[in-house]
Design an enzyme around this catalytic site. Structure first.
Site, PDB file in Angstrom:
ATOM      1  N   GLN A   1      -4.196  -4.952   7.120  1.00  0.00           N
ATOM      2  CA  GLN A   1      -5.154  -5.971   6.685  1.00  0.00           C
ATOM      3  C   GLN A   1      -5.033  -7.252   7.512  1.00  0.00           C
ATOM      4  OE1 GLN A   1      -7.538  -5.491   4.413  1.00  0.00           O
ATOM      5  NE2 GLN A   1      -6.831  -3.460   3.827  1.00  0.00           N
TER       6      GLN A   1
ATOM      7  N   HIS B   1       0.871  -1.173   0.000  1.00  0.00           N
ATOM      8  CA  HIS B   1       0.000   0.000   0.000  1.00  0.00           C
ATOM      9  C   HIS B   1       0.917   1.235   0.000  1.00  0.00           C
ATOM     10  CE1 HIS B   1      -2.847   2.934   1.702  1.00  0.00           C
ATOM     11  NE2 HIS B   1      -3.825   2.096   1.402  1.00  0.00           N
TER      12      HIS B   1
ATOM     13  N   CYS C   1      -4.490   2.413  -3.797  1.00  0.00           N
ATOM     14  CA  CYS C   1      -3.273   2.968  -3.194  1.00  0.00           C
ATOM     15  C   CYS C   1      -2.111   1.987  -3.362  1.00  0.00           C
ATOM     16  CB  CYS C   1      -3.480   3.302  -1.706  1.00  0.00           C
ATOM     17  SG  CYS C   1      -4.805   4.453  -1.429  1.00  0.00           S
TER      18      CYS C   1
ATOM     19  N   ASP D   1       3.362  -4.220   8.209  1.00  0.00           N
ATOM     20  CA  ASP D   1       2.140  -3.435   8.050  1.00  0.00           C
ATOM     21  C   ASP D   1       0.980  -4.392   8.288  1.00  0.00           C
ATOM     22  OD1 ASP D   1      -0.165  -2.346   7.051  1.00  0.00           O
ATOM     23  OD2 ASP D   1       0.702  -1.643   5.173  1.00  0.00           O
TER      24      ASP D   1
ATOM     25  N   LYS E   1     -10.092  -1.018  10.374  1.00  0.00           N
ATOM     26  CA  LYS E   1     -10.068  -2.270   9.611  1.00  0.00           C
ATOM     27  C   LYS E   1     -10.248  -3.469  10.537  1.00  0.00           C
ATOM     28  CE  LYS E   1      -7.110  -0.094   6.185  1.00  0.00           C
ATOM     29  NZ  LYS E   1      -7.972   0.209   5.059  1.00  0.00           N
TER      30      LYS E   1
HETATM   31  C1  PLP Z   1      -2.147  -2.900   3.619  1.00  0.00           C
HETATM   32  C2  PLP Z   1      -2.521  -1.505   4.047  1.00  0.00           C
HETATM   33  N1  PLP Z   1      -1.592  -0.731   4.609  1.00  0.00           N
HETATM   34  C3  PLP Z   1      -1.870   0.524   5.029  1.00  0.00           C
HETATM   35  C4  PLP Z   1      -3.130   1.046   4.895  1.00  0.00           C
HETATM   36  C5  PLP Z   1      -3.395   2.455   5.390  1.00  0.00           C
HETATM   37  O1  PLP Z   1      -4.256   2.413   6.469  1.00  0.00           O
HETATM   38  P1  PLP Z   1      -4.850   3.793   7.056  1.00  0.00           P
HETATM   39  O2  PLP Z   1      -5.445   4.515   5.885  1.00  0.00           O
HETATM   40  O3  PLP Z   1      -5.873   3.349   8.041  1.00  0.00           O
HETATM   41  O4  PLP Z   1      -3.727   4.534   7.661  1.00  0.00           O
HETATM   42  C6  PLP Z   1      -4.130   0.292   4.303  1.00  0.00           C
HETATM   43  C7  PLP Z   1      -5.478   0.862   4.072  1.00  0.00           C
HETATM   44  O5  PLP Z   1      -6.180   0.501   3.163  1.00  0.00           O
HETATM   45  C8  PLP Z   1      -3.817  -1.033   3.869  1.00  0.00           C
HETATM   46  O6  PLP Z   1      -4.750  -1.811   3.316  1.00  0.00           O
END
Ligand code: PLP
Length: 385
Positions: free
Chosen positions: A178, A97, A337, A175, A201
């Site tokens: 998910q 992401h 993203c 990270d 999430k």
């Molecule tokens: C794998 C992953 N990392 C990071 C993020 C970013 O999360 P946030 O927008 O809650 O900071 C997301 C959000 O879709 C994600 O799916």
């Protein structure tokens, strides 16, 4: 079917937030009155709850942030600026992401370090063998998604990556945006040095998340955001900082979000294994049904437990999502993203349906039927036949 972007709230989360908003609201770590003490104790109670939830050694290893994005940016700009320099390598994957890509890309631009980007396998998983083979003495940080947001593939052996990077003097960030919704997490067993996740999430509110960091690392890290609530002493000549985690929590905190996060953990922890098993079975079935529709291209992993990413040949993902929306089916469409991944897959966008505790079998049937109808509507039947 957009749980992967942001989830709907279970009733206990709504109740806990409503209760706090109507009877418990006060600033934390500031007020000298009972309501403020109680709010502070509830806030700190959630910190301990998070530590227990992900297997941290102490609550001091948990920093509240606005989400995964803020958590990873903090590591990149604080820890990264300390430990990464010219000649260093930072290893990410092409499936990250942007939240786990851009902070490292910028850090490399700032320091002259090299950004090393791991490819994905044919099934859309981060190629862990490639990662292991490319960790070397220059690798200072490896930053990978525990579960990727487009393919839904999960890391199979984070521990092996942690051991390899540690043996070379580097550090591992996972990270968990998910991953945490779908699998039990023990940061000590995983061997990671940092773990980031978001409340929204895991059935909690948005605007709140956490960074786990090993205490000895947080202790060395300078704050990036300066302001109220994080100082030991300030004079016109300089300032000194509180220890972690307060050092990283400048400004008034999202107390309502923290309360909601605590309630979300209460909700998820005893149910997560059952939710994941239910979603996995449904996801597998729907994947087969979508695969059987001519002109459907699948981009999610066969092993994904809650993610279905796909396109219909000749139809832009946005058009397909709009068609589905007209039938009240809410999916996400776009680059998710994850533009480096879109480039690697050679597609501008994909449609993504993600499942959660409240996704019914009927929802799944409606999705498959609507994709079939979309194919007819957009002329795919004659085109494909
Ligand atoms: C794998 C992953 N990392 C990071 C993020 C970013 O999360 P946030 O927008 O809650 O900071 C997301 C959000 O879709 C994600 O799916």
């Amino acid at each position: 079917m957009d749980q992967g972007a942001t989830g709907q709230y279970p009733q206990p989360v709504i109740d806990a937030m409503m209760n706090f908003a109507t009877t418990g609201n006060a600033p934390v770590h500031r007020g000298l009155y009972r309501l403020a003490y109680d709010a502070t104790s509830a806030f700190e109670g959630v910190r301990q709850q998070v530590a227990d939830f992900i297997g941290a050694r102490t609550a001091n290893e948990i920093v509240f942030t606005s989400g995964t994005t803020a958590a990873i940016n903090l590591v990149a700009q604080s820890f990264g600026r300390l430990f990464v320099d010219q000649g260093s390598e930072v290893l990410v994957s092409v499936a990250e992401h942007h939240s786990n890509f851009l902070p490292w890309q910028r850090l490399c631009e700032q320091t002259g370090a090299k950004l090393v980007v791991a490819p994905i396998t044919a099934d859309g998983a981060i190629d862990e063998q490639w990662v292991l083979a490319h960790i070397n003495v220059h690798t200072r940080i490896v930053a990978l998604a525990q579960e990727t947001n487009v393919s839904g593939a999960r890391l199979q052996d984070a521990r092996a990556i942690a051991d390899r990077v540690h043996a070379n003097g580097g550090y591992l960030l996972l990270d968990g945006a998910q991953g945490l919704a779908h699998q039990a997490v023990d940061v000590q067993a995983l061997g990671c040095d940092f773990y980031a996740f978001s409340g929204h999430k895991i059935y909690g509110p948005s605007g709140i998340g956490c960074l786990y960091g090993r205490q000895e690392l947080l202790t060395e890290m300078p704050p990036v955001t300066l302001g109220g609530g994080m100082i030991e002493e300030v004079s016109i000549r300089g300032a000194s900082w509180l220890p972690a985690p307060e050092r990283f929590e400048a400004g008034s905190q999202n107390v309502l979000g923290v309360i909601g996060l605590g309630a979300a953990i209460d909700y998820l922890q005893p149910r997560r294994a059952a939710i994941t098993s239910y979603c996995s079975t449904l996801t597998r079935q729907l994947r087969q049904q979508l695969a059987a529709i001519p002109d459907v291209q699948l981009y999610s992993s066969q092993a994904a437990c809650a993610t279905l990413s796909f396109n219909l040949d000749g139809v832009h993902a946005h058009d397909l999502a709009t068609f589905l929306d007209e039938q009240n089916i809410a999916v996400r469409a776009g680059h998710h993203c994850a533009q480096p991944l879109m480039h690697a897959l050679a597609v501008p966008a994909v449609v993504r349906a993600t499942l959660g505790a409240y996704t019914s079998v009927r929802d799944g049937q409606r999705l498959v039927a609507a994709v079939q109808q979309a194919r007819e509507f957009f002329g795919g039947e004659s085109h494909g036949a």
